[in-house]
Design an enzyme around this catalytic site. Structure first.
Site, PDB file in Angstrom:
ATOM      1  N   ILE A   1       0.843  -1.210   0.000  1.00  0.00           N
ATOM      2  CA  ILE A   1       0.000   0.000   0.000  1.00  0.00           C
ATOM      3  C   ILE A   1       0.876   1.258   0.000  1.00  0.00           C
ATOM      4  CG2 ILE A   1      -1.825   1.266   1.187  1.00  0.00           C
ATOM      5  CD1 ILE A   1      -2.556  -1.324   2.639  1.00  0.00           C
TER       6      ILE A   1
ATOM      7  N   LYS B   1       5.535  -0.354  13.184  1.00  0.00           N
ATOM      8  CA  LYS B   1       4.857   0.360  12.098  1.00  0.00           C
ATOM      9  C   LYS B   1       4.121   1.583  12.643  1.00  0.00           C
ATOM     10  CE  LYS B   1       4.304  -3.781   9.260  1.00  0.00           C
ATOM     11  NZ  LYS B   1       3.516  -4.997   9.087  1.00  0.00           N
TER      12      LYS B   1
END
Ligand code: NDP
Ligand code: HSE
Length: 428
Positions: free
Chosen positions: A136, A205
């Site tokens: 993504i 993340k």
């Protein structure tokens, strides 16, 4: 075309193998897009004798350091994972001015600031789109497309392995261990899958995302982390019955005071109709809320060799173009200096399941304890010795104190589940 871009590939596993094959099969397109032909200088691995179909054997070496140090290498792609060795190799690449592309969230979360400094000192790029949410495009949109907007929240599913497991448990009634085994076989999990199921990967993340979104330094230790190992099939069934789905979320919020930020990863129940509830398999989805843009959703494959190689190769094209132009792209910006607030201050609704004595006054004594800590009950349901509650909004600190007291009640045998509920109220 005479220009060449010499690339060293460190790591040829799930992701690196796909990158190596794509560099060969799509060489002409890549050359046209970069403006130079990519020439692989070498491919570093641990085990030279492993069969690697489609990967040029003559380029394999076990000396990653020597490869990263080669002065003729323009770009080093780091896909070995881990923190210490990978960090050293990247610094070695910068020492002679090579740019670096990496997918290594553990390393970037741990050493991102100093690595960016090393890149800037070397006049080189450090790109790592693949480190968060696989294929993504997310970091580049945050750094570039949304560079002028004020981001207030980044919220979503950022770990493919755990989403794959929870989804299999919810949709197919699969058992946790079987689903984890399949995620490993499909190449979604980290080398040590504990990083996935205990939430270290998602925490890294979240630290990277929050750091970029709020232009502030977020260390992995600042991220509140709970994994999915305590989630049972009973929790998933209970969530379904209440109209929720259990997802493993990363939530990064800017505080209302505009001087603070909260970053957390944990399982949560979200309404079945919420866009994040429909994230299937190893897909990821991230909602970004910004003052001017409003709410944006980024969705797609969050793990796996081929999807991740797309993000790695996109970065290679970007840093290759920068090299040819003699410029560098975006670096890190952490000028805001926001304060990281603790989980105890975060307010959510919560699902709580208690194993209790089958006595009539249990609910009353439980409600009294919760009320004393400022945790009002919204709904409750009793099935034999299981008492399930949904609370109104309360701070995590209040909830933790109430739960500690509940554990001491004679009638309460066990606090079997405690799952926060997200996606039903505006961010506090
Ligand atoms: P793998 O474990 O499949 O591959 C690691 C590769 O690195 C292997 O080729 C291994 O060699 C090599 N290697 C390890 N240590 C050394 C060393 N000291 N010197 C030379 N080579 C070494 O990992 P993945 O491809 O899955 O992941 C790579 C990186 O990408 C990690 O940072 C991971 O977090 C990240 N990532 C992974 C995703 C995924 O879906 N798998 C998605 C997004 C990011 P050998 O083959 O001989 O064992
Ligand atoms: N193990 C990671 C995941 C790989 O499952 O999301 C992608 O970062």
């Amino acid at each position: 075309m005479t220009a060449t871009l010499k690339v060293a590939l460190l790591g040829c596993g799930t992701v690196g193998g796909e990158v190596a094959r794509y560099l060969d099969t799509h060489a002409d397109d890549l050359a046209a897009r970069i403006g130079a032909r990519v020439e692989l200088a070498g491919i570093a691995v641990r085990r030279a004798d492993l069969p690697r179909p489609g990967v040029p054997e003559h380029l394999i070496t076990t000396d990653a350091h020597e490869l990263a140090l080669r002065p003729d290498v323009d770009v080093v792609i780091e896909l070995i994972g881990g923190v210490d060795t990978a960090g050293e190799l990247i610094r070695t690449a910068f020492s002679h001015g090579a740019s670096v592309v990496s997918a290594n969230k553990a390393l970037i979360a741990a050493q991102g600031t100093s690595l960016h400094e090393a890149a800037a000192a070397a006049g080189a790029d450090l790109y790592y789109e693949a480190a968060v949410a696989g294929a993504i495009p997310l970091l580049r949109p945050l750094c570039e497309s949304l560079a002028a907007d004020r981001i207030t929240r980044v919220f979503g599913v950022v770990n493919g392995t755990t989403n794959f497991i929870l989804d299999k448990m919810e949709v197919l009634g699969a058992c946790y261990q079987e689903a984890l085994k399949e995620a490993i076989q499909l190449g979604y999990a980290e080398a040590d899958p504990t990083a996935d199921v205990e939430g270290h990967d998602a925490a890294a993340k979240a630290a990277i995302l929050a750091g970029i979104a709020f232009t502030t330094r977020v260390r992995i230790e600042d991220v509140h982390r709970e994994g999915i190992t305590a989630i049972t099939s009973a929790d998933i069934t209970a969530a379904k019955a209440l109209g929720y789905s259990v997802k493993f979320l990363a939530v990064c919020d800017r505080g209302a005071d505009d001087r603070s930020v909260r970053v957390r990863v944990h399982p949560a129940m979200i309404p079945a109709g919420h866009p994040l509830a429909s994230v299937r398999g190893a897909n990821n989805a991230v909602l970004v809320e910004a003052d001017a843009a409003g709410q944006l959703m980024f969705y797609g494959p969050g793990a796996g060799g081929a999807p991740t190689s797309s993000a790695v190769l996109g970065d290679l094209v970007a840093v290759g173009r920068n090299k040819l132009a003699g410029v560098t792209g975006f670096g890190s910006a952490n000028y805001a200096g926001l304060v990281l607030r603790p989980m105890a201050e975060v307010s959510t609704r919560c699902y709580v399941r208690l194993e209790v004595t089958d006595a009539p006054d249990v609910l009353a004594s439980v409600a009294t304890v919760l009320a004393r800590h400022g945790v009002p009950i919204e709904t409750s349901g009793r099935s034999g010795c299981s008492l399930a509650l949904v609370t109104h909004q309360a701070t995590d600190g209040a909830l933790a104190a109430a739960v500690a007291e509940l554990r001491g009640l004679d009638h309460v045998h066990e606090v079997a589940s405690l799952i926060r509920i997200e996606g039903t109220d505006p961010a506090p």
